[in-house]
Design a protein around this motif. Structure first.
Motif, mmCIF file in Angstrom:
data_model
loop_
_atom_site.group_PDB
_atom_site.id
_atom_site.type_symbol
_atom_site.label_atom_id
_atom_site.label_comp_id
_atom_site.label_asym_id
_atom_site.label_seq_id
_atom_site.Cartn_x
_atom_site.Cartn_y
_atom_site.Cartn_z
ATOM 1 N N UNK A 248 0.835 -1.193 0.000
ATOM 2 C CA UNK A 248 0.000 0.000 0.000
ATOM 3 C C UNK A 248 0.877 1.253 0.000
ATOM 4 N N UNK A 249 2.051 1.168 0.632
ATOM 5 C CA UNK A 249 2.964 2.319 0.645
ATOM 6 C C UNK A 249 3.333 2.725 -0.774
ATOM 7 N N UNK A 250 3.528 1.765 -1.660
ATOM 8 C CA UNK A 250 3.853 2.066 -3.058
ATOM 9 C C UNK A 250 2.691 2.782 -3.737
ATOM 10 N N UNK A 251 1.474 2.344 -3.436
ATOM 11 C CA UNK A 251 0.299 2.972 -4.036
ATOM 12 C C UNK A 251 0.124 4.400 -3.525
ATOM 13 N N UNK A 252 0.364 4.610 -2.226
ATOM 14 C CA UNK A 252 0.255 5.954 -1.662
ATOM 15 C C UNK A 252 1.304 6.895 -2.233
ATOM 16 N N UNK A 253 2.469 6.362 -2.566
ATOM 17 C CA UNK A 253 3.552 7.183 -3.108
ATOM 18 C C UNK A 253 3.345 7.517 -4.582
ATOM 19 N N UNK A 254 2.321 6.955 -5.188
ATOM 20 C CA UNK A 254 2.039 7.280 -6.579
ATOM 21 C C UNK A 254 2.755 6.419 -7.591
ATOM 22 N N UNK A 255 3.345 5.286 -7.161
ATOM 23 C CA UNK A 255 4.015 4.397 -8.105
ATOM 24 C C UNK A 255 3.039 3.909 -9.170
ATOM 25 N N UNK A 256 3.481 3.867 -10.400
ATOM 26 C CA UNK A 256 2.613 3.435 -11.493
ATOM 27 C C UNK A 256 2.798 1.963 -11.842
ATOM 28 N N UNK A 257 3.716 1.290 -11.165
ATOM 29 C CA UNK A 257 3.904 -0.150 -11.342
ATOM 30 C C UNK A 257 4.172 -0.764 -9.980
ATOM 31 N N UNK A 258 3.516 -1.885 -9.689
ATOM 32 C CA UNK A 258 3.740 -2.610 -8.445
ATOM 33 C C UNK A 258 3.750 -4.100 -8.754
ATOM 34 N N UNK A 259 4.806 -4.747 -8.360
ATOM 35 C CA UNK A 259 4.961 -6.175 -8.657
ATOM 36 C C UNK A 259 4.308 -7.012 -7.558
ATOM 37 N N UNK A 260 3.231 -7.704 -7.881
ATOM 38 C CA UNK A 260 2.522 -8.501 -6.871
ATOM 39 C C UNK A 260 3.366 -9.663 -6.340
ATOM 40 N N UNK A 261 3.153 -9.938 -5.060
ATOM 41 C CA UNK A 261 3.848 -11.042 -4.400
ATOM 42 C C UNK A 261 2.869 -12.186 -4.187
ATOM 43 N N UNK A 262 3.261 -13.395 -4.577
ATOM 44 C CA UNK A 262 2.399 -14.562 -4.409
ATOM 45 C C UNK A 262 2.325 -14.951 -2.935
ATOM 46 N N UNK A 263 1.087 -15.082 -2.416
ATOM 47 C CA UNK A 263 0.863 -15.426 -1.014
ATOM 48 C C UNK A 263 0.520 -16.910 -0.860
ATOM 49 N N UNK A 264 -0.341 -17.405 -1.724
ATOM 50 C CA UNK A 264 -0.766 -18.804 -1.628
ATOM 51 C C UNK A 264 -1.850 -19.084 -2.648
ATOM 52 N N UNK A 265 -2.490 -20.250 -2.515
ATOM 53 C CA UNK A 265 -3.536 -20.669 -3.436
ATOM 54 C C UNK A 265 -4.808 -21.020 -2.677
ATOM 55 N N UNK A 266 -5.931 -20.408 -3.100
ATOM 56 C CA UNK A 266 -7.231 -20.774 -2.555
ATOM 57 C C UNK A 266 -7.688 -22.122 -3.108
ATOM 58 N N UNK A 267 -8.760 -22.635 -2.553
ATOM 59 C CA UNK A 267 -9.339 -23.886 -3.045
ATOM 60 C C UNK A 267 -9.921 -23.699 -4.446
ATOM 61 N N UNK A 268 -10.452 -22.512 -4.716
ATOM 62 C CA UNK A 268 -11.066 -22.214 -6.010
ATOM 63 C C UNK A 268 -10.789 -20.759 -6.357
ATOM 64 N N UNK A 269 -11.395 -20.279 -7.468
ATOM 65 C CA UNK A 269 -11.178 -18.910 -7.910
ATOM 66 C C UNK A 269 -12.083 -17.968 -7.133
ATOM 67 N N UNK A 270 -11.536 -17.034 -6.369
ATOM 68 C CA UNK A 270 -12.368 -16.131 -5.556
ATOM 69 C C UNK A 270 -12.982 -15.023 -6.409
ATOM 70 N N UNK A 271 -14.246 -14.702 -6.134
ATOM 71 C CA UNK A 271 -14.853 -13.556 -6.797
ATOM 72 C C UNK A 271 -15.148 -12.419 -5.818
ATOM 73 N N UNK A 272 -15.019 -12.683 -4.505
ATOM 74 C CA UNK A 272 -15.204 -11.608 -3.521
ATOM 75 C C UNK A 272 -14.368 -11.914 -2.298
ATOM 76 N N UNK A 273 -13.651 -10.886 -1.783
ATOM 77 C CA UNK A 273 -12.841 -11.023 -0.573
ATOM 78 C C UNK A 273 -13.079 -9.807 0.309
ATOM 79 N N UNK A 274 -13.098 -10.044 1.620
ATOM 80 C CA UNK A 274 -13.223 -8.958 2.590
ATOM 81 C C UNK A 274 -12.380 -9.284 3.811
ATOM 82 N N UNK A 275 -11.922 -8.197 4.507
ATOM 83 C CA UNK A 275 -11.064 -8.327 5.674
ATOM 84 C C UNK A 275 -11.764 -7.759 6.898
ATOM 85 N N UNK A 276 -11.697 -8.479 8.045
ATOM 86 C CA UNK A 276 -12.267 -7.925 9.270
ATOM 87 C C UNK A 276 -11.189 -7.173 10.045
ATOM 88 N N UNK A 277 -11.573 -6.611 11.197
ATOM 89 C CA UNK A 277 -10.656 -5.774 11.976
ATOM 90 C C UNK A 277 -9.562 -6.563 12.680
#
Length: 431
Positions: A248-277
């Motif tokens: 998010x720091x890269x996005x706040x700084x206005x970077x126009x390219x951000x290289x995603x980092x692989x975290x893991x694999x879900x059981x299937x293809x997600x169409x909606x994700x949300x985060x709690x507190x």
């Protein structure tokens, strides 16, 4: 127990109970591996109010409802639906409270006249929705062949005042959004299906730009909690089970390219994700009858959160988190009767609904009044006690003791003895 702790205890007790609804139909039995309790409602969603206004909408069929995205504020739920014949709008609201025996009527939001496909100044096809910290509902508008995508805000605390705040340079295939609210301003991170990039919008500058995410076509999106620094933006793809994150720091700084980092694999293809507190992510999947979760503070390992008997359409679930950490899940069973589940999963926040703020103020005022009254009574008691002690002369017990003794013997002696006793009355008696 002090009055302050009494007030806090009462407030916590009041927040413990959640709204329960009476079902209007029979639903499937559900199992959940998560240690959460659910309140459930079964809704016969109708559009009777819309049908009365336009005969075209009498072709509406409940099985055509396909819930896309959902948000909640106070006692109102907002839901965007897939565009379909007979459905008069793509953004609706309905209450979570009211008569237990009645199922709510879907009401076009903010009004039916604000919806018209092909009109660039109306809501054409609502997608992602989210409520910010000051009570504004953000609505992504997919647009049409003749109109570019746009962003609407609806002030839920100001008589639902509606404002078109931004038009994109193209239709952009926008899907969902996550809001990053900081003291320096508000940024909206928007998933854009079809291209290897996301869109960033600055509210204060009223500008949007693309950030390239090489190799990743983001469809679902989720933002880590405010108190977890450095914050991460999580991206899921429609055609892949892989989960990625970008800084998010890269996005706040206005970077126009951000290289995603692989975290893991879900059981299937997600169409909606949300985060709690608490930093727990929840994900739903196309044509899957379960919801999975992952605690982002730990290495990626998805957990089975909730499951139903079976899906009945492409997207059987949609959900939202309110400011009190309540996860609301809208699901559709084989009878096409939407059901609303509530589960307390997140940490409570002080950004609560107006009704809860009013309750807190009442309890706090009562606590202060009780404290003042109790303090005044204690001070008054101490003053009276001190005055009583000051009014008693020294050796009072000794002075009063002899007359009592003399009076007790006066009846048993003669005049001479009485005189003798009176003569010795100044002498302190011995043992």
């Amino acid at each position: 127990m002090t009055p302050f702790f009494v007030a806090i205890f009462l407030l916590a007790t009041a927040d413990t109970f959640t709204q329960a609804y009476e079902s209007s139909g029979d639903g499937d039995t559900e199992d959940s591996t998560e240690d959460s309790s659910y309140d459930e409602s079964v809704y016969d969603l109708s559009m009777e109010s819309c049908m009365k206004q336009d005969l075209e909408y009498q072709t509406f069929k409940p099985q055509d409802i396909e819930a896309r995205y959902m948000a909640v504020y106070g006692t109102r739920i907002f839901i965007s639906l897939g565009k379909s014949t007979g459905i008069p709008a793509t953004l609706f609201s309905f209450p979570t409270n009211g008569a237990f025996s009645a199922s709510p009527n879907l009401t076009p939001f903010p009004s039916l006249v604000m919806h018209k496909f092909g009109d660039c100044n109306k809501i054409e096809e609502a997608r992602g929705v989210q409520v910010d910290a000051v009570g504004r509902l953000w609505v992504l508008d997919y647009g049409s062949d003749d109109c570019n995508g746009k962003i609407w805000t609806i002030d839920l605390s100001d008589n639902d005042h509606t404002e078109l705040i931004h038009r994109f340079g193209s239709r952009d295939w926008i899907r969902d959004l996550a809001l990053d609210e900081t003291p320096n301003g508000t940024l909206a991170y928007i998933s854009q299906f079809g291209g290897q990039h996301i869109v960033v919008y600055s509210l204060e500058r009223n500008q949007s730009w693309t950030v390239h995410t090489p190799g990743i076509k983001a469809y679902s999106i989720a933002l880590s909690p405010k108190d977890e620094e450095p914050r991460q933006l999580y991206l899921g793809q429609l055609s892949s089970t892989e989960l990625f994150s970008i800084s998010v720091a890269e996005l706040r700084n206005g970077n126009r390219t951000s290289n995603p980092k692989l975290i893991g694999n879900w059981t299937a293809e997600p169409y909606r994700m949300r985060m709690d507190n608490h930093g727990t992510m929840y994900a739903t999947f196309r044509r899957k009858n379960f919801i999975q979760s992952w605690k982002t503070s730990q290495p990626f390992e998805e957990q089975h959160f909730h499951e139903v008997a079976g899906p009945n359409n492409c997207v059987p679930f949609t959900f939202a988190l309110d400011h009190d950490g309540i996860l609301l899940i809208m699901l559709f069973d084989y009878c096409n009767k939407p059901r609303l589940l509530e589960a307390a999963v997140g940490e409570k926040s002080f950004k609560t609904s107006p009704e809860q703020c009013q309750l807190f103020n009442i309890i706090l005022i009562c606590s202060n009044v009780f404290t003042v009254i109790l303090s005044g009574l204690i001070i008054l008691w101490l003053i009276l006690r001190q005055r009583r002690n000051n009014s008693i002369p020294p050796n009072t017990n000794e002075v009063q003791e002899m007359p009592v003794i003399a009076d007790n013997h006066a009846d048993d002696v003669g005049p001479a003895e009485s005189a003798a006793v009176r003569g010795r009355s100044h002498i302190r008696p011995g043992c």
